[in-house]
Design a protein around this motif. Structure first.
Motif, PDB file in Angstrom:
ATOM      1  N   TRP A  28       0.837  -1.204   0.000  1.00  0.00           N
ATOM      2  CA  TRP A  28       0.000   0.000   0.000  1.00  0.00           C
ATOM      3  C   TRP A  28       0.871   1.253   0.000  1.00  0.00           C
ATOM      4  O   TRP A  28       0.600   2.203  -0.743  1.00  0.00           O
ATOM      5  CB  TRP A  28      -0.932  -0.006   1.211  1.00  0.00           C
ATOM      6  CG  TRP A  28      -1.896   1.143   1.192  1.00  0.00           C
ATOM      7  CD1 TRP A  28      -3.098   1.199   0.555  1.00  0.00           C
ATOM      8  CD2 TRP A  28      -1.714   2.419   1.814  1.00  0.00           C
ATOM      9  NE1 TRP A  28      -3.687   2.438   0.748  1.00  0.00           N
ATOM     10  CE2 TRP A  28      -2.854   3.210   1.520  1.00  0.00           C
ATOM     11  CE3 TRP A  28      -0.695   2.985   2.584  1.00  0.00           C
ATOM     12  CZ2 TRP A  28      -3.005   4.519   1.971  1.00  0.00           C
ATOM     13  CZ3 TRP A  28      -0.847   4.291   3.041  1.00  0.00           C
ATOM     14  CH2 TRP A  28      -1.984   5.048   2.731  1.00  0.00           C
ATOM     15  N   LYS A  31       2.279   1.944  -3.354  1.00  0.00           N
ATOM     16  CA  LYS A  31       1.301   2.536  -4.264  1.00  0.00           C
ATOM     17  C   LYS A  31       1.116   4.033  -4.005  1.00  0.00           C
ATOM     18  O   LYS A  31       0.683   4.775  -4.895  1.00  0.00           O
ATOM     19  CB  LYS A  31      -0.049   1.824  -4.123  1.00  0.00           C
ATOM     20  CG  LYS A  31      -0.043   0.399  -4.645  1.00  0.00           C
ATOM     21  CD  LYS A  31      -1.373  -0.296  -4.370  1.00  0.00           C
ATOM     22  CE  LYS A  31      -1.332  -1.760  -4.793  1.00  0.00           C
ATOM     23  NZ  LYS A  31      -2.586  -2.480  -4.425  1.00  0.00           N
ATOM     24  N   GLN A  32       1.454   4.482  -2.799  1.00  0.00           N
ATOM     25  CA  GLN A  32       1.342   5.914  -2.487  1.00  0.00           C
ATOM     26  C   GLN A  32       2.579   6.685  -2.937  1.00  0.00           C
ATOM     27  O   GLN A  32       2.662   7.900  -2.721  1.00  0.00           O
ATOM     28  CB  GLN A  32       1.133   6.117  -0.977  1.00  0.00           C
ATOM     29  CG  GLN A  32       0.055   5.254  -0.342  1.00  0.00           C
ATOM     30  CD  GLN A  32      -1.229   5.195  -1.130  1.00  0.00           C
ATOM     31  OE1 GLN A  32      -1.834   6.230  -1.430  1.00  0.00           O
ATOM     32  NE2 GLN A  32      -1.670   3.989  -1.460  1.00  0.00           N
ATOM     33  N   LYS A 213      -5.304  -6.438   2.301  1.00  0.00           N
ATOM     34  CA  LYS A 213      -6.237  -6.573   1.189  1.00  0.00           C
ATOM     35  C   LYS A 213      -6.159  -8.018   0.722  1.00  0.00           C
ATOM     36  O   LYS A 213      -5.147  -8.474   0.198  1.00  0.00           O
ATOM     37  CB  LYS A 213      -5.885  -5.627   0.039  1.00  0.00           C
ATOM     38  CG  LYS A 213      -6.920  -5.641  -1.077  1.00  0.00           C
ATOM     39  CD  LYS A 213      -6.650  -4.546  -2.096  1.00  0.00           C
ATOM     40  CE  LYS A 213      -7.755  -4.504  -3.152  1.00  0.00           C
ATOM     41  NZ  LYS A 213      -7.539  -3.403  -4.123  1.00  0.00           N
ATOM     42  N   ASP A 383     -11.533  -1.564   5.005  1.00  0.00           N
ATOM     43  CA  ASP A 383     -11.008  -1.088   3.723  1.00  0.00           C
ATOM     44  C   ASP A 383      -9.530  -0.732   3.851  1.00  0.00           C
ATOM     45  O   ASP A 383      -9.122  -0.015   4.779  1.00  0.00           O
ATOM     46  CB  ASP A 383     -11.807   0.137   3.265  1.00  0.00           C
ATOM     47  CG  ASP A 383     -11.270   0.725   1.978  1.00  0.00           C
ATOM     48  OD1 ASP A 383     -11.458   0.112   0.916  1.00  0.00           O
ATOM     49  OD2 ASP A 383     -10.639   1.801   2.051  1.00  0.00           O
ATOM     50  N   GLN A 384      -8.706  -1.220   2.926  1.00  0.00           N
ATOM     51  CA  GLN A 384      -7.263  -1.022   3.022  1.00  0.00           C
ATOM     52  C   GLN A 384      -6.869   0.448   2.957  1.00  0.00           C
ATOM     53  O   GLN A 384      -5.992   0.900   3.707  1.00  0.00           O
ATOM     54  CB  GLN A 384      -6.542  -1.798   1.912  1.00  0.00           C
ATOM     55  CG  GLN A 384      -5.024  -1.765   2.055  1.00  0.00           C
ATOM     56  CD  GLN A 384      -4.311  -2.452   0.902  1.00  0.00           C
ATOM     57  OE1 GLN A 384      -4.677  -2.269  -0.250  1.00  0.00           O
ATOM     58  NE2 GLN A 384      -3.311  -3.255   1.225  1.00  0.00           N
ATOM     59  N   ASP A 385      -7.485   1.225   2.089  1.00  0.00           N
ATOM     60  CA  ASP A 385      -7.137   2.641   1.981  1.00  0.00           C
ATOM     61  C   ASP A 385      -7.446   3.384   3.275  1.00  0.00           C
ATOM     62  O   ASP A 385      -6.660   4.230   3.727  1.00  0.00           O
ATOM     63  CB  ASP A 385      -7.885   3.291   0.809  1.00  0.00           C
ATOM     64  CG  ASP A 385      -7.314   2.888  -0.548  1.00  0.00           C
ATOM     65  OD1 ASP A 385      -6.107   2.593  -0.608  1.00  0.00           O
ATOM     66  OD2 ASP A 385      -8.068   2.868  -1.519  1.00  0.00           O
ATOM     67  N   GLY A 388      -4.805   2.185   5.733  1.00  0.00           N
ATOM     68  CA  GLY A 388      -3.481   2.637   5.319  1.00  0.00           C
ATOM     69  C   GLY A 388      -3.245   4.098   5.641  1.00  0.00           C
ATOM     70  O   GLY A 388      -2.145   4.497   6.061  1.00  0.00           O
ATOM     71  N   LYS A 389      -4.268   4.930   5.479  1.00  0.00           N
ATOM     72  CA  LYS A 389      -4.135   6.362   5.781  1.00  0.00           C
ATOM     73  C   LYS A 389      -3.894   6.589   7.266  1.00  0.00           C
ATOM     74  O   LYS A 389      -3.205   7.542   7.657  1.00  0.00           O
ATOM     75  CB  LYS A 389      -5.367   7.114   5.307  1.00  0.00           C
ATOM     76  CG  LYS A 389      -5.457   7.220   3.786  1.00  0.00           C
ATOM     77  CD  LYS A 389      -6.768   7.829   3.335  1.00  0.00           C
ATOM     78  CE  LYS A 389      -6.856   7.860   1.802  1.00  0.00           C
ATOM     79  NZ  LYS A 389      -8.173   8.362   1.334  1.00  0.00           N
TER      80      LYS A 389
END
Length: 407
Positions: A28, A31-32, A213, A383-385, A388-389
Motif C-alpha cells: 500500500w 502505491k502511495q 487486502k 477497507d485497506q485505503d 493505510g491512511k
C-alpha cells in the motif's frame, strides 16, 4: 520517503498473519509513491538476495547466523539449541553489522519494524545511531515475552518469568536507543499488555488494524440445510481446536459440519483423535485462495483461541465476506466481533459454553441470517485505503516526535 521494512518473515515465506500484514502495508505504501526496501531472513544461503527488485521492492533476504532458521521454530527437537538461538537473537553483534550494511546501501528515511525475532532486536541500535524514525508494529507480545505469546502450560501468563524479564530488559534498552520511535498494534488489548510491561506511555502509540487486502473469493456461497462451521488457522494447542471439536461432539445429533483448515504441530494428533468423525473434515494446509474460498462457502467461522490473539486476519476476512464469527472473548477478538450482532463471544476454553453457541446457530437460523447481514454491513471498516491512511498519519506523528523525555 524511502522506507525500510524489517520483517524476519515476508512473502513468499509465510507462516502466519504478521508477515502477510507486513507485505500488505508495504504494498500500500508503495502505491502511495514511497520507495520500499525489505530486510528479511532467508531460509537457506542459496535463497539470499542483496538488493534485488521483487514486485517493485528492493529485497535483502539474508541467512542470519543462528543454530537454525526462524522458519524451523517449534520443529527443532534439540531443546538445548533454543537458549543459544535466543541469546544470538538478543546479543549477536553480527545482527547489527548485517543491518548496518543494508542501511548504508538503502539509506532509508523511515523504518517499519514488523517482526524482529529472527533478525535480532539489537539491530534497533543501528537505527538509533542514524536517527532513523521507527514505527514498531506489534503483531504479538514479543516485546514482553520470549515465546511471543505470554501463554504457557495452557494458560495466559499474568506475570513475566525470569527469562522474559531479562529479554524485555534487553529489548527496552534497544528501543530506547532510538530517539523517534512509536508503537502500534492491530489489537488494543495487546497494545495495552505490552505497554504494561514495557512502559510505553512516553512514546507515540496507536491501535490500528492491519492494512490487509485479501483476494476476493472465487466461489459463491450457496444455501444449505446443514450449518457449515469452519476453523482456519494453525493447529496449535493455544488455538483451542481440540476444545472446539469436543464442543461440536456434544451436538452430534444436530445437522452441522465442521471443517478444520490448516496445519501445524497438533495436526497429526487431532487427525488421529478425531479424523474418523463423520461431521469433521481436516484439509491440512491449503493455499490462501483456497482458504478464502472455503470461508466464503461456509456459514460460521470459529476462533476458539485460549491465548491472547492479537487481531486475527481470518476474522476480518470472514466478516468482510458476510460470514459471522463465534470467537473466544479474549485478546483482540472482542474488538472485531460484536456479540449477538456479527457473531457470538464465548469464554475461552469453556467446552459447554462453546457447545451451546454452536447449537444456538444450528437451531436458530433467523439469528444466523441476521448475523450474516450485519457482518456484510461492516465490510467498509476493513477497507485497506482507510486503514493505510491511519498508518501514514501515525508515521508522520513519529517523524515529528521530539523523543522520550530525559529521565
Amino acid at each position: 520517503m524511502r522506507i525500510l521494512v524489517v520483517s524476519a518473515m515476508f512473502p513468499p515465506n509465510v507462516l502466519g498473519g504478521a508477515e502477510i500484514s507486513a507485505f500488505n502495508l508495504s504494498s500500500w505504501l508503495q502505491k502511495q509513491g514511497h520507495e520500499i526496501g525489505v530486510l528479511t531472513a532467508a531460509k537457506s544461503p542459496s535463497e539470499e538476495k542483496f538488493g534485488e527488485i521483487v514486485d517493485g521492492m528492493k529485497i535483502w533476504s539474508i541467512y542470519m547466523p543462528r543454530p537454525y532458521p526462524i522458519f524451523a521454530q517449534g520443529a527443532v527437537e534439540q531443546k538445548y539449541l533454543k537458549p543459544i538461538w535466543h541469546l544470538q537473537d538478543h546479543l549477536d553483534p553480527r545482527n547489527r553489522s548485517t543491518v548496518a550494511k543494508v542501511l548504508e546501501e538503502f539509506r532509508p528515511d523511515f523504518c517499519n519494524v514488523h517482526y524482529l525475532t529472527g533478525i535480532g532486536h539489537n539491530v534497533l541500535s543501528e537505527l538509533g545511531k542514524r536517527d532513523i524514525p521507527v514505527m514498531y508494529v506489534m503483531p504479538d507480545l514479543a516485546l514482553s515475552c520470549v515465546r511471543l505469546t505470554m501463554f504457557r502450560d495452557g494458560k495466559t501468563c499474568e506475570r513475566q518469568c525470569s527469562p522474559c524479564k531479562a529479554s524485555a530488559a534487553f529489548k527496552r534498552s534497544d528501543f530506547r536507543s532510538v530517539r523517534r520511535i512509536g508503537f502500534c498494534a492491530p489489537s488494543r488489548a495487546n497494545l495495552e499488555r505490552n505497554a504494561r510491561f514495557q512502559a510505553l506511555d512516553a512514546y507515540p502509540t496507536a491501535h490500528i488494524l492491519n492494512a490487509n487486502k485479501y483476494p476476493a473469493p472465487s466461489v459463491t456461497r450457496t444455501a444449505s440445510a446443514t450449518v457449515r462451521f469452519i476453523y482456519v488457522g494453525r493447529l496449535h494447542a493455544a488455538k483451542g481446536v481440540d476444545m472446539l471439536i469436543q464442543a461440536a461432539d456434544m451436538i452430534h445429533d444436530l445437522d452441522y459440519s465442521l471443517t478444520i483448515v490448516g496445519g501445524g504441530a497438533e495436526e497429526e494428533t487431532l487427525r488421529q483423535k478425531y479424523g474418523h468423525r463423520p461431521r469433521i473434515e481436516f484439509t491440512g494446509h491449503v493455499p490462501l485462495q483456497e482458504a478464502i474460498n472455503r470461508i466464503a462457502g461456509s456459514d460460521v467461522l470459529c476462533i476458539p483461541s485460549i491465548w491472547l490473539e492479537n487481531s486475527p486476519g481470518v476474522v476480518i476476512q470472514a466478516l468482510g465476506m458476510g460470514v459471522p464469527v463465534i470467537g473466544s472473548e479474549v485478546g483482540g477478538i472482542p474488538e472485531l466481533v460484536q456479540h449477538d450482532e456479527t457473531g457470538l463471544l464465548v469464554a475461552p476454553g469453556d467446552i459447554a459454553a462453546w457447545s451451546s453457541a454452536l447449537k444456538l446457530l444450528v437451531v436458530d437460523r433467523e439469528r444466523l441470517n441476521k448475523f450474516q447481514r450485519n457482518a456484510t454491513s461492516r465490510a467498509n471498516e476493513f477497507d485497506q485505503d482507510f486503514i493505510g491512511k491511519r498508518y501514514a498519519a501515525f508515521m508522520d506523528r513519529i517523524v515529528n516526535f521530539g523523543g522520550r523525555p530525559a529521565q
